[in-house]
Design a protein around this motif. Structure first.
Motif: not given
Length: 390
Positions: A294-321
């Motif tokens: 949530r940004d100061q005075g702004g919008d809320e963003t819902r980040l989801r596993r598998g739907r946004t770029p993963a970091g180097p230590t995020e091992h995704l075993r299943l597709p997003g959802g």
């Protein structure tokens, strides 16, 4: 193509028939095909140890009733035939964590220990010293740090997305100890509410330490002092079952921590909020694939596993959802530990996973938090230093 490295050989102390966390560790260790369970001292009762080992298809010759014998014989297997265990998982009640860890460190075997690291801060410091002196790997399974979206939150804070941090709120609510079920023979409740087995911190040591570690892991901060009140709501209980604390972190950041095992209607409600001067984030363990930004005075963003770029230590075993959860978070730690152990043995540079893997030093910091919180509560909430380093 070169062959994949062999599975690492895992031993286990504790976790026999009827145990909760031992089975979680076993499933998690298998999930990414990095480990094979080959030996265990699953119970100090000989019959129960044998039946537990048989149920797990362990070689009867590698089923032990004494963890010191297991450490000695598995180290000897390494020297003679090269097939001894590479690491031991310690999943006993709390009072055995330190003795078991010492035995395997002395035998030259790496350690993966469930939290808490030990019963007391002094015990934890001795283990940290021995781990450094022996050069062994020593991981502590604060499993909630294995969720991909927790690691995403850590990266967002580290990259300055929230701006300068101001406030941290963390809570962990359960209701399973809302009645005196330990008096009725409930195994998990019985040892967790016995100071001789769990230590003097009840709810504080069991789930309060998870909440504290999560706050520190995501923010990269360490609390320097605490003002706390511990309560025991269930009559006759020997340890606390409810914790309220205020925390002073580095750089003037303020925090609150609430943990309760008598919060009626709460299942496993671990939730973290971190507020900066530009934005805030929120993670709820019961919705582990999501992170709210949530940004100061702004919008809320819902980040989801598998739907946004993963970091180097995020091992995704299943597709997003396709939800991942508690077991997968534990599995992430076992995967990370395997990578770190292999790199250390081959002399390679530490993998990216090493930066996010909790170690014996994190365990010491958790015990320092417990010790300071107990002192603060005994002094009617007096602000008390948290002395992790000495």
């Amino acid at each position: 193509m070169s062959a994949a490295p062999r599975r690492l050989r895992l031993g286990m102390v504790g976790g026999g028939e009827g145990a909760f966390i031992g089975n979680v560790h076993r499933i998690a260790a298998r999930l990414d095909d990095e480990w094979s369970l080959v030996a265990g001292a699953l119970s100090s009762d000989a019959a129960r140890a044998r039946s537990s080992a048989a149920a797990l298809r362990l070689d009867p010759e590698r089923s032990y009733t004494d963890f010191t014998e297991m450490a000695r014989r598995e180290a000897e297997r390494h020297r003679v035939s090269g097939d001894g265990i590479d690491a031991v998982a310690i999943v006993t009640p709390n009072h055995l964590h330190a003795p078991v860890a010492h035995a395997f460190l002395d035998a030259g075997i790496d350690v993966i220990c469930d939290k808490p690291l030990a019963l007391t801060l002094d015990e934890g410091r001795l283990l940290a010293t021995k781990a450094r002196d022996t050069g062994r790997f020593f991981g502590v399974t604060y499993n909630y740090s294995g969720y991909p979206m927790v690691r995403r939150a850590r990266a967002l804070v580290r990259d300055g997305r929230l701006g300068a941090l101001r406030a941290i709120q963390v809570e962990y609510a359960q209701d399973w100890l809302g009645e005196a079920i330990e008096a009725a023979g409930h195994k998990q409740a019985a040892w967790r509410t016995d100071p001789a087995l769990s230590g003097h911190a009840g709810c504080l040591g069991d789930i309060g330490t998870h909440a504290y570690h999560l706050a520190c892991f995501v923010t990269g901060l360490t609390a320097r002092s605490v003002s706390a009140e511990l309560s025991t709501f269930v009559a006759g209980r020997q340890v606390d079952d409810h914790v309220q604390a205020m925390l002073r972190f580095d750089h003037g950041v303020r925090g609150t921590l609430w943990a309760s095992q008598v919060a009626s209607g709460a299942a496993n409600g671990l939730r973290l909020r971190v507020h900066g001067d530009r934005a805030s984030l929120e993670f709820d363990q019961q919705r582990p694939d999501e992170l709210l930004l949530r940004d100061q005075g702004g919008d809320e963003t819902r980040l989801r596993r598998g739907r946004t770029p993963a970091g180097p230590t995020e091992h995704l075993r299943l597709p997003g959802g396709h939800p991942e959860g508690f077991i997968e978070a534990f599995a992430q730690l076992y995967r990370d530990a395997a990578q770190v152990i292999r790199a250390r043995r081959s002399g390679d540079a530490a993998p990216a996973a090493a930066a996010d893997l909790s170690t014996v030093d994190d365990g010491v910091r958790g015990l320092a938090f417990v010790a300071a919180t107990l002192r603060s509560s005994a002094a009617s909430g007096q602000w008390t230093p948290i002395e992790a380093d000495r």
